[in-house]
Design a protein around this motif. Structure first.
Motif, short mmCIF file in Angstrom:
data_model
loop_
_atom_site.label_atom_id
_atom_site.label_comp_id
_atom_site.label_asym_id
_atom_site.label_seq_id
_atom_site.Cartn_x
_atom_site.Cartn_y
_atom_site.Cartn_z
N LYS A 491 0.82 -1.35 0.14
CA LYS A 491 -0.05 0.04 -0.01
C LYS A 491 0.80 1.18 0.02
O LYS A 491 0.64 2.29 -0.95
CB LYS A 491 -0.83 0.08 1.20
CG LYS A 491 -1.74 -1.26 1.33
CD LYS A 491 -2.86 -1.18 2.27
CE LYS A 491 -2.21 -1.07 3.85
NZ LYS A 491 -1.49 -2.42 4.08
N THR A 492 1.82 1.15 0.91
CA THR A 492 2.70 2.42 1.04
C THR A 492 3.53 2.59 -0.56
O THR A 492 3.82 3.50 -0.75
CB THR A 492 3.74 2.42 2.12
OG1 THR A 492 2.80 2.27 3.34
CG2 THR A 492 4.69 3.61 2.21
N SER A 493 3.98 1.70 -0.87
CA SER A 493 4.46 1.69 -2.19
C SER A 493 3.83 2.10 -3.33
O SER A 493 4.32 2.96 -4.25
CB SER A 493 5.12 0.13 -2.65
OG SER A 493 6.34 -0.38 -1.55
N VAL A 610 -13.64 2.05 -2.18
CA VAL A 610 -12.66 1.21 -1.50
C VAL A 610 -12.22 0.31 -2.27
O VAL A 610 -12.62 -0.35 -3.02
CB VAL A 610 -13.26 0.48 -0.22
CG1 VAL A 610 -12.23 -0.30 0.40
CG2 VAL A 610 -14.13 1.28 0.89
N ASP A 611 -10.87 0.59 -2.68
CA ASP A 611 -10.19 -0.14 -3.52
C ASP A 611 -9.16 -1.14 -2.47
O ASP A 611 -8.69 -0.91 -1.30
CB ASP A 611 -8.92 0.69 -4.35
CG ASP A 611 -9.86 1.56 -5.11
OD1 ASP A 611 -10.89 1.26 -5.53
OD2 ASP A 611 -9.24 2.49 -5.62
N GLY A 612 -8.79 -2.38 -2.93
CA GLY A 612 -8.07 -3.33 -2.22
C GLY A 612 -6.76 -3.72 -2.83
O GLY A 612 -6.85 -4.17 -4.17
N ILE A 613 -5.52 -3.94 -2.36
CA ILE A 613 -4.45 -4.71 -2.68
C ILE A 613 -4.77 -6.06 -2.02
O ILE A 613 -4.67 -6.36 -1.02
CB ILE A 613 -3.17 -4.23 -2.17
CG1 ILE A 613 -2.92 -2.65 -2.83
CG2 ILE A 613 -2.15 -4.99 -2.41
CD1 ILE A 613 -1.76 -1.93 -2.18
N GLU A 614 -5.34 -6.92 -3.14
CA GLU A 614 -5.50 -8.29 -2.88
C GLU A 614 -4.57 -9.32 -2.49
O GLU A 614 -3.61 -9.44 -3.27
CB GLU A 614 -6.58 -8.96 -3.42
CG GLU A 614 -7.17 -10.19 -3.21
CD GLU A 614 -8.19 -9.87 -1.93
OE1 GLU A 614 -8.54 -9.18 -1.73
OE2 GLU A 614 -8.61 -11.27 -1.38
N ALA A 615 -4.48 -10.03 -1.25
CA ALA A 615 -3.48 -11.09 -1.19
C ALA A 615 -4.18 -12.50 -1.72
O ALA A 615 -5.18 -12.69 -1.35
CB ALA A 615 -2.88 -11.20 0.39
N SER A 628 -1.45 -4.88 -7.88
CA SER A 628 -2.35 -3.68 -8.36
C SER A 628 -3.75 -3.62 -7.74
O SER A 628 -4.43 -4.86 -7.55
CB SER A 628 -2.78 -4.14 -9.98
OG SER A 628 -1.58 -3.97 -10.80
N PRO A 629 -4.14 -2.51 -7.14
CA PRO A 629 -5.25 -2.61 -6.26
C PRO A 629 -6.51 -2.81 -7.27
O PRO A 629 -6.66 -2.51 -8.21
CB PRO A 629 -5.51 -0.90 -5.97
CG PRO A 629 -3.95 -0.53 -5.83
CD PRO A 629 -3.24 -1.14 -6.98
N VAL A 630 -7.34 -3.59 -6.56
CA VAL A 630 -8.59 -3.93 -7.15
C VAL A 630 -9.74 -2.92 -6.88
O VAL A 630 -9.96 -2.64 -5.81
CB VAL A 630 -9.17 -5.43 -6.80
CG1 VAL A 630 -10.27 -5.67 -7.31
CG2 VAL A 630 -8.07 -6.32 -6.99
N LYS A 631 -10.39 -2.48 -8.00
CA LYS A 631 -11.52 -1.48 -7.53
C LYS A 631 -12.44 -1.90 -6.90
O LYS A 631 -12.96 -3.07 -7.18
CB LYS A 631 -11.88 -0.91 -9.10
CG LYS A 631 -10.58 -0.28 -9.86
CD LYS A 631 -10.02 0.94 -9.01
CE LYS A 631 -10.97 2.06 -8.73
NZ LYS A 631 -10.41 3.29 -8.16
N ASP A 632 -13.16 -1.08 -6.14
CA ASP A 632 -14.37 -1.37 -5.28
C ASP A 632 -14.17 -2.73 -4.56
O ASP A 632 -15.10 -3.48 -4.87
CB ASP A 632 -15.76 -1.36 -6.23
CG ASP A 632 -15.62 -0.03 -6.97
OD1 ASP A 632 -15.59 1.22 -6.23
OD2 ASP A 632 -16.23 0.00 -8.23
N HIS A 633 -13.07 -2.91 -4.04
CA HIS A 633 -12.89 -4.06 -3.47
C HIS A 633 -12.16 -3.93 -2.24
O HIS A 633 -11.19 -3.56 -2.03
CB HIS A 633 -12.13 -5.26 -4.12
CG HIS A 633 -11.76 -6.53 -3.52
ND1 HIS A 633 -12.71 -7.31 -3.31
CD2 HIS A 633 -10.64 -6.85 -2.82
CE1 HIS A 633 -12.04 -8.46 -2.70
NE2 HIS A 633 -10.90 -8.17 -2.45
N LEU A 634 -12.84 -4.38 -0.98
CA LEU A 634 -12.32 -4.22 0.47
C LEU A 634 -11.28 -5.49 0.51
O LEU A 634 -11.82 -6.54 0.80
CB LEU A 634 -13.35 -4.10 1.40
CG LEU A 634 -12.86 -4.20 3.15
CD1 LEU A 634 -11.99 -2.92 3.20
CD2 LEU A 634 -14.09 -4.17 4.04
N ALA A 635 -10.05 -5.37 0.58
CA ALA A 635 -9.17 -6.27 0.75
C ALA A 635 -9.11 -7.05 2.05
O ALA A 635 -9.28 -6.55 3.17
CB ALA A 635 -7.72 -5.99 0.39
#
Length: 680
Positions: A491-493, A610-615, A628-635
């Motif tokens: 996220k910070t990166s 809410v975008d999410g960087i998904e593991a 890559s953050p996924v749009k409209d997704h709470l990770a």
């Protein structure tokens, strides 16, 4: 140009800048080296002055980098660019390229960067650049063997101002001119009234001397080229290696420099070298000639049997005769031969021509003496003759060379400037290649509202990893968004990537991505993660800062990393939700990284993205992440992934223990499943 109108330039600095040959050109071009040549101005100060001049010319309000972290990002990407320069000048020149909200400034640098991207960083060019430095001014030039002479006091003042390199003397008449000629190798009379006057010595009547100072003082242009021989030679090498169009004739410049010594004298002329050597070696050669004569005479005396009858000896003594008379009577031929050998040695040692030889031979007379000694008056006359001949030839050669080089001075300056600018261009080209950069696309101003940024295939240049080891990131935000994701998921990166792309784009430079489309922002507010909960005073200051930002957020890009750490989690969610509401209403673009994304979304008075960087999961205890953050997704969080992993392992163990059949009554899977339900 009103120099004091430049931000940061006061009266004293303006006076220093005014001493430059062309301060306006230097300021317009951001020529840090030229600006730093002004008295009392360092390279760093020159870069700040250049930035101020650029801001004034583009009506740039400044302040694009609105927070400490934004300024850190700029310094870090600038350092990456500067690492790819060869010369100190290029590194300082890059300091004049800064992120700006002004379209004209961005477009100006974009045009420069577009040309830079066409450059090929050839190793031969980079090697040639290693010897390149900005030109230096020659400083004060003083010529002591020449002077100007006039009978007019007003002309005297004019001459001192026009040709400060020479002494200016006031004379009353031709006699005064003659006296000057005895003390100077050359006297240049400025008055027409001296025309036709015959004076012993080198006296030239030049009423037009002040209009043609380079002819009178060729040392002036030659000093510039002499002091910068190596720099100009390096610039020529750069142009040849890079196959650049040159501002002057490279061969002619090289030829002129080859004829110029480092001390400003003419080199490579055999006759001048002969005369110079003769003047320098005159005393030593005369002493050696004395030794030649005396050595031969001593040898002759040793070998000669001299018989003198008593009456002859008595006669010589009565007449007061000494050894000279004995030499004249008994060794006349041997003495003549010894003197002739001394004369030949002096002529040969100094390589004298016929006229000089006649003067040199008078240094040893025919009258016998022992020991043989040179005639100092004759040696003095020879020295004067040789020195005058040397000065005449040196003067003529200097004038010829100065005439050849004078017309190339401005071209030579441009030659070095172009070579130094090439280093700046190559640094940009090397940065673009090293980080896979492309030129970003700015949306038209009419489409800017509601537009943020869209990055495809971005790789943060701030990561301490090889480019090929960095996963490309796609991310686009219009309006306000929350960014969720697991710890160490990037996220910070991602915020650093966005900040780097925006900073470089507003500098007018290529960005580290496959493609980027963004609006032109007014400013960048990047708030880094706070270490620990803030005390009441710091908390209040932070809230005030966001209040000010919310008042005029349209056109701002706001990046915030885990603002919830400023206070208790429950209060943080409420505060962040309120800040996002205000930024959204004002049309700002914002990305807030938060582990409280779900809570903030529930408390916000609008439908916050809410975008999410998904593991993807855990493999051997390591996270597998889609960067890559996924749009409209709470990770999902890291704890959720760990509980899911434990539940799967417990379920597999239960099945194995039951002979391969499911055992729904096993307590462990039920416990882990119950925990997983809490994350839904």
């Amino acid at each position: 140009m009103d120099l004091e109108s430049i931000p940061g330039v006061g009266e004293k600095t303006a006076r220093a800048l005014a001493e430059l040959d062309d301060p306006e050109r230097a300021l317009r071009a951001g020529d840090v080296a030229a600006i730093a040549a002004a008295p009392g101005i360092s390279q760093g100060r020159a870069a700040r002055i250049a930035r101020g001049a650029i801001r004034r010319d583009h009506d740039d309000p400044g302040g694009f980098l609105a927070t400490d972290r934004a300024r850190e990002i700029y310094r870090e990407v600038l350092a990456l660019l500067e690492e790819r320069t060869v010369t100190d000048y290029a590194a300082q020149r890059l300091e004049t390229i800064y992120p700006s909200p002004t379209r004209s400034r961005i477009e100006e640098v974009r045009a420069f960067a577009a040309e830079a991207l066409e450059r090929e960083p050839d190793p031969a060019v980079l090697e040639a650049l290693e010897g390149l430095e900005p030109l230096r001014e020659p400083g004060d030039v003083r010529v002591r063997e020449r002077c100007l002479a006039t009978t007019d006091a007003e002309r005297y003042s004019e001459a001192r101002e026009a040709i400060p390199e020479l002494s200016v003397e006031v004379v009353e008449d031709a006699q005064g001119l003659a006296e000057l000629a005895r003390g100077y190798s050359t006297v240049i009379a400025l008055d027409e009234s001296f025309a036709g006057v015959t004076v012993e010595g080198d006296v030239q009547v030049r009423p037009d001397a002040l209009e043609n100072p380079a002819e009178v003082v060729p040392e002036r242009p030659l000093a510039f080229f002499a002091r910068n021989r190596d720099r100009l030679g390096a610039a020529v090498a750069v142009h040849r290696a890079a196959d650049m169009d040159a501002a002057c004739d490279l061969s002619a410049l090289e030829n002129g420099l080859s004829r110029l010594a480092e001390d400003g004298t003419v080199a490579g002329d055999d006759e001048l070298d002969r005369l110079t050597t003769a003047v320098d070696d005159l005393d030593a050669a005369a002493s050696a000639a004395e030794s030649v004569a005396n050595d031969r005479l001593r040898e002759a005396i040793r070998e000669q049997d001299v018989t003198i009858e008593g009456s002859d000896l008595l006669s010589l003594v009565e007449r007061g005769a000494g050894v000279d008379s004995l030499l004249s009577r008994e060794l006349a031929d041997e003495y003549a031969a010894a003197v002739e050998a001394a004369r030949d040695h002096l002529v040969d040692a100094l390589d004298l021509d016929q006229g000089e030889s006649e003067i040199a031979r008078r240094a040893f007379g025919d009258e016998p003496t022992f020991p043989v000694e040179r005639d100092e008056d004759a040696i003095g006359r020879l020295r004067e003759e040789l020195t005058a001949a040397k000065e005449r030839r040196a003067g003529r050669l200097k004038r010829e060379l100065a005439a050849d080089l004078a017309d190339q001075r401005e071209g030579a300056r441009q030659l070095v400037r172009d070579a130094l600018e090439l280093d700046v261009e190559l640094a940009i080209a090397r940065f673009a290649r090293d980080f896979g950069c492309t030129m970003p696309e700015f949306v038209p101003a009419a489409e800017a509202r509601g537009t943020g940024f869209a990055i495809e295939g971005g790789r943060s240049p701030l990561l301490d990893e090889p480019l090929e080891a960095i996963d490309p990131v796609d991310y686009a935000v219009s309006g306000v968004a929350l960014l969720s994701g697991v710890n160490s998921g990037g996220k910070t990166s991602t915020l650093d990537l966005v900040a780097s792309v925006v900073v470089l784009a507003h500098m007018g430079l290529p960005v580290p991505a496959e493609s980027v489309r963004l609006r032109r922002f007014d400013d960048l507010h990047y708030h880094a993660k706070t270490q620990g909960t803030l005390d009441a005073g710091a908390f209040e200051a932070t809230v005030r800062e966001f209040a000010d930002l919310a008042q005029g957020g349209e056109g701002s890009l706001v990046l915030v990393d885990e603002l919830e750490s400023i206070t208790e989690p429950g209060a943080s969610a409420k505060i962040i939700a309120g800040i996002l509401e205000a930024l959204s209403e004002n049309g700002a673009t914002a990305v807030f990284v938060s582990h409280l994304a779900g809570e903030i979304r529930e408390m916000a008075g609008f439908d916050v993205t809410v975008d999410g960087i998904e593991a993807v999961g855990l493999v051997d205890g390591e996270l597998e992440v889609n960067r890559s953050p996924v749009k409209d997704h709470l990770a999902r969080s890291t704890p959720e992934l760990i509980v899911e992993k434990l539940a799967d392992e417990a379920r597999d163990e239960a099945v194995a223990a039951n002979g391969g059949a499911p055992n729904d009554g096993d307590p462990e899977p039920v416990f882990y499943d119950r925990l997983l339900e809490k994350f839904d």
